[in-house]
Scaffold this motif. Sequence first.
Motif, PDB file in Angstrom:
ATOM      1  N   GLY A 130       0.975  -1.292  -0.107  1.00  9.10           N
ATOM      2  CA  GLY A 130      -0.045  -0.013  -0.118  1.00  9.10           C
ATOM      3  C   GLY A 130       0.867   1.250  -0.078  1.00  9.10           C
ATOM      4  O   GLY A 130       1.969   1.221   0.446  1.00  9.10           O
ATOM      5  N   PRO A 131       0.206   2.382  -0.549  1.00 10.28           N
ATOM      6  CA  PRO A 131       0.934   3.563  -0.421  1.00 10.28           C
ATOM      7  C   PRO A 131       1.359   4.055   0.852  1.00 10.28           C
ATOM      8  O   PRO A 131       0.621   3.742   1.875  1.00 10.28           O
ATOM      9  N   GLU A 132       2.610   4.615   1.132  1.00 11.43           N
ATOM     10  CA  GLU A 132       2.972   5.331   2.189  1.00 11.43           C
ATOM     11  C   GLU A 132       2.394   6.804   2.447  1.00 11.43           C
ATOM     12  O   GLU A 132       2.955   7.486   1.538  1.00 11.43           O
ATOM     13  N   TYR A 133       2.063   7.073   3.494  1.00  7.92           N
ATOM     14  CA  TYR A 133       1.420   8.274   4.005  1.00  7.92           C
ATOM     15  C   TYR A 133       2.037   8.529   5.442  1.00  7.92           C
ATOM     16  O   TYR A 133       1.211   8.499   6.205  1.00  7.92           O
ATOM     17  N   PRO A 134       3.340   8.799   5.437  1.00  8.42           N
ATOM     18  CA  PRO A 134       3.870   9.104   6.745  1.00  8.42           C
ATOM     19  C   PRO A 134       3.320  10.162   7.560  1.00  8.42           C
ATOM     20  O   PRO A 134       3.122  10.209   8.621  1.00  8.42           O
ATOM     21  N   ASP A 135       2.501  11.192   6.909  1.00 11.14           N
ATOM     22  CA  ASP A 135       2.008  12.235   7.673  1.00 11.14           C
ATOM     23  C   ASP A 135       0.583  12.048   8.399  1.00 11.14           C
ATOM     24  O   ASP A 135       0.376  12.567   9.121  1.00 11.14           O
ATOM     25  N   VAL A 136       0.260  10.606   7.824  1.00 13.13           N
ATOM     26  CA  VAL A 136      -1.112  10.297   8.490  1.00 13.13           C
ATOM     27  C   VAL A 136      -0.845   9.854   9.885  1.00 13.13           C
ATOM     28  O   VAL A 136      -1.476  10.195  10.753  1.00 13.13           O
ATOM     29  N   ALA A 137       0.119   9.185  10.094  1.00 11.71           N
ATOM     30  CA  ALA A 137       0.692   8.656  11.256  1.00 11.71           C
ATOM     31  C   ALA A 137       1.283   9.498  12.309  1.00 11.71           C
ATOM     32  O   ALA A 137       1.292   9.369  13.512  1.00 11.71           O
ATOM     33  N   ARG A 138       2.151  10.502  11.651  1.00 14.12           N
ATOM     34  CA  ARG A 138       2.663  11.457  12.369  1.00 14.12           C
ATOM     35  C   ARG A 138       1.911  12.241  13.670  1.00 14.12           C
ATOM     36  O   ARG A 138       2.514  12.510  14.703  1.00 14.12           O
ATOM     37  N   ALA A 139       0.773  12.807  13.325  1.00 12.67           N
ATOM     38  CA  ALA A 139      -0.053  13.398  14.054  1.00 12.67           C
ATOM     39  C   ALA A 139      -0.422  12.671  15.433  1.00 12.67           C
ATOM     40  O   ALA A 139      -0.209  12.987  16.425  1.00 12.67           O
ATOM     41  N   ALA A 140      -0.608  11.308  15.117  1.00 22.18           N
ATOM     42  CA  ALA A 140      -1.069  10.739  16.202  1.00 22.18           C
ATOM     43  C   ALA A 140       0.177  10.146  17.039  1.00 22.18           C
ATOM     44  O   ALA A 140       0.098  10.274  18.274  1.00 22.18           O
ATOM     45  N   GLY A 141       1.314  10.111  16.414  1.00 18.46           N
ATOM     46  CA  GLY A 141       2.529   9.663  17.211  1.00 18.46           C
ATOM     47  C   GLY A 141       2.783  10.845  18.235  1.00 18.46           C
ATOM     48  O   GLY A 141       3.139  10.703  19.158  1.00 18.46           O
ATOM     49  N   GLN A 142       2.862  12.256  17.455  1.00 12.60           N
ATOM     50  CA  GLN A 142       3.159  13.470  18.151  1.00 12.60           C
ATOM     51  C   GLN A 142       2.339  13.554  19.345  1.00 12.60           C
ATOM     52  O   GLN A 142       2.536  14.105  20.381  1.00 12.60           O
ATOM     53  N   GLU A 143       1.128  13.317  19.365  1.00 12.38           N
ATOM     54  CA  GLU A 143      -0.176  13.579  20.276  1.00 12.38           C
ATOM     55  C   GLU A 143       0.395  12.390  21.488  1.00 12.38           C
ATOM     56  O   GLU A 143       0.214  12.943  22.726  1.00 12.38           O
ATOM     57  N   ALA A 144       0.530  11.279  20.960  1.00 14.40           N
ATOM     58  CA  ALA A 144       0.878  10.315  22.132  1.00 14.40           C
ATOM     59  C   ALA A 144       2.099  10.626  22.694  1.00 14.40           C
ATOM     60  O   ALA A 144       2.132  10.534  24.127  1.00 14.40           O
ATOM     61  N   LEU A 145       3.062  11.144  22.110  1.00 15.86           N
ATOM     62  CA  LEU A 145       4.310  11.394  22.911  1.00 15.86           C
ATOM     63  C   LEU A 145       4.139  12.654  23.558  1.00 15.86           C
ATOM     64  O   LEU A 145       4.471  12.831  24.959  1.00 15.86           O
ATOM     65  N   ALA A 146       3.298  13.677  23.187  1.00 13.60           N
ATOM     66  CA  ALA A 146       3.010  15.009  24.285  1.00 13.60           C
ATOM     67  C   ALA A 146       2.456  14.420  25.182  1.00 13.60           C
ATOM     68  O   ALA A 146       2.326  14.898  26.401  1.00 13.60           O
ATOM     69  N   ALA A 147       1.315  13.525  25.165  1.00 10.70           N
ATOM     70  CA  ALA A 147       0.573  12.964  26.248  1.00 10.70           C
ATOM     71  C   ALA A 147       1.570  12.268  27.359  1.00 10.70           C
ATOM     72  O   ALA A 147       1.276  12.620  28.606  1.00 10.70           O
ATOM     73  N   ILE A 148       2.374  11.454  26.948  1.00 10.71           N
ATOM     74  CA  ILE A 148       3.246  10.794  27.746  1.00 10.71           C
ATOM     75  C   ILE A 148       3.923  11.882  28.494  1.00 10.71           C
ATOM     76  O   ILE A 148       4.244  11.858  30.014  1.00 10.71           O
ATOM     77  N   VAL A 149       4.452  12.988  27.919  1.00  6.82           N
ATOM     78  CA  VAL A 149       5.343  14.170  28.632  1.00  6.82           C
ATOM     79  C   VAL A 149       4.400  14.460  29.747  1.00  6.82           C
ATOM     80  O   VAL A 149       4.902  14.738  30.689  1.00  6.82           O
ATOM     81  N   VAL A 150       3.370  14.925  29.197  1.00  4.23           N
ATOM     82  CA  VAL A 150       2.560  15.592  30.140  1.00  4.23           C
ATOM     83  C   VAL A 150       1.888  14.858  31.566  1.00  4.23           C
ATOM     84  O   VAL A 150       1.881  15.299  32.702  1.00  4.23           O
ATOM     85  N   GLU A 151       1.744  13.616  31.061  1.00  2.51           N
ATOM     86  CA  GLU A 151       1.044  12.416  32.058  1.00  2.51           C
ATOM     87  C   GLU A 151       1.894  12.393  33.254  1.00  2.51           C
ATOM     88  O   GLU A 151       1.733  12.087  34.226  1.00  2.51           O
ATOM     89  N   LEU A 152       3.255  12.019  32.576  1.00  2.00           N
ATOM     90  CA  LEU A 152       4.191  11.590  33.769  1.00  2.00           C
ATOM     91  C   LEU A 152       5.066  12.751  34.217  1.00  2.00           C
ATOM     92  O   LEU A 152       6.172  12.505  34.910  1.00  2.00           O
ATOM     93  N   GLY A 153       4.964  14.065  33.672  1.00  9.42           N
ATOM     94  CA  GLY A 153       5.410  15.129  34.291  1.00  9.42           C
ATOM     95  C   GLY A 153       7.109  15.095  33.771  1.00  9.42           C
ATOM     96  O   GLY A 153       7.834  15.811  34.552  1.00  9.42           O
ATOM     97  N   PHE A 154       7.268  14.587  32.712  1.00  7.89           N
ATOM     98  CA  PHE A 154       8.451  14.868  32.021  1.00  7.89           C
ATOM     99  C   PHE A 154       8.823  16.325  31.592  1.00  7.89           C
ATOM    100  O   PHE A 154       7.891  17.001  30.994  1.00  7.89           O
ATOM    101  N   ASP A 155       9.897  17.127  31.797  1.00  7.84           N
ATOM    102  CA  ASP A 155      10.194  18.049  31.006  1.00  7.84           C
ATOM    103  C   ASP A 155      10.791  17.984  29.571  1.00  7.84           C
ATOM    104  O   ASP A 155      10.965  17.085  29.214  1.00  7.84           O
ATOM    105  N   ASN A 156      10.887  19.123  28.991  1.00  9.41           N
ATOM    106  CA  ASN A 156      11.364  19.232  27.670  1.00  9.41           C
ATOM    107  C   ASN A 156      12.577  18.528  27.322  1.00  9.41           C
ATOM    108  O   ASN A 156      13.141  18.131  26.345  1.00  9.41           O
ATOM    109  N   ARG A 157      13.567  18.684  28.326  1.00  6.47           N
ATOM    110  CA  ARG A 157      14.862  18.189  28.116  1.00  6.47           C
ATOM    111  C   ARG A 157      15.051  16.260  28.284  1.00  6.47           C
ATOM    112  O   ARG A 157      15.721  15.740  27.876  1.00  6.47           O
TER     113      ARG A 157
END
Length: 217
Positions: A130-157
Motif C-alpha cells: 500500500g502507498p505510504e503516507y507518513p504524515d497520516v501517522a505522524r499526528a497521532a504519534g506526536q499526540e501520544a508523545l506529548a501526552a506521555i510527557v504531560v502525564e508523567l511530568g517529564f520536562d522538555n529536556r
Amino acid sequence: MATPSVVPSVRPSVERNAARSREAILDAAERLFAERGYGATSLTDVGHSAGVSRGTPGYFFGSKAELWRAVLERCFAEARAAVLAGRDRALASHEPPDVILAAVVSDYFDFLAARPNLVRLMERQALGDGPEYPDVARAAGQEALAAIVVELGFDNRRSREAAHLLLSMVSLCWFPMVHARTYLPAIGLDAGAGDFVNERKAHVVQLILHGIANRLK
C-alpha cells in the motif's frame, strides 16, 4: 389565486444517504485491506462489500490510493481521540506517575485489542503493501508523545527519553496482537484466554516501571 404547492427539500436525505454510503465504503475498505491487503483489493470489491454500486467508491474517493489514505486517516483519528481522552483522565485523576503509566498501558492494550484491523493495516504498511503516507501517522504519534510527557511530568529536556518509553510500551503491547496465532502458541500462550490480557498488562507495567523506577520524578 391558488396557493403554490411547497416541494420539500430532499437535500438532507441525500446528504444523510451519502454520509452512510461513505462510512459503509470506509468500513468495507478497512476490513478488506486488513484481510487481503492493498494489492489484492479492488474498488469493485469494496463497493460489493459495502453494498453500493461498483463505481461509488471511486465517486467518493477518486482512486484506491486515496481510499487507502482515508481509511488510515480514520484509524489514526480514532487513535488520537483515544490518546486525548486518556490524557484528560490522567490529568484529572491526580494520581502518581506509576499509577498513570499503568492506566496508559491498559488503555493502549485495550485500544489495540478492540481494533484488529488497525494492527493488520499497520503490519501490511510496514511490509510495503500500500502507498505510504507518513504524515497520516505522524499526528497521532506526536499526540501520544506529548501526552506521555504531560502525564508523567517529564520536562522538555527528557523528550527523547519519553519517546523511547513510548516506543517500548507500544512494542510490548503490539507484538502479542500481531503474533497471536504464530509466536504465542509456540510458547504456550493463548491470546484469547480470559486471563491473558490482564496478565500481559500487569507484566508490561511491571517491566516498564522496574526499568524506569528511578526516572519517574
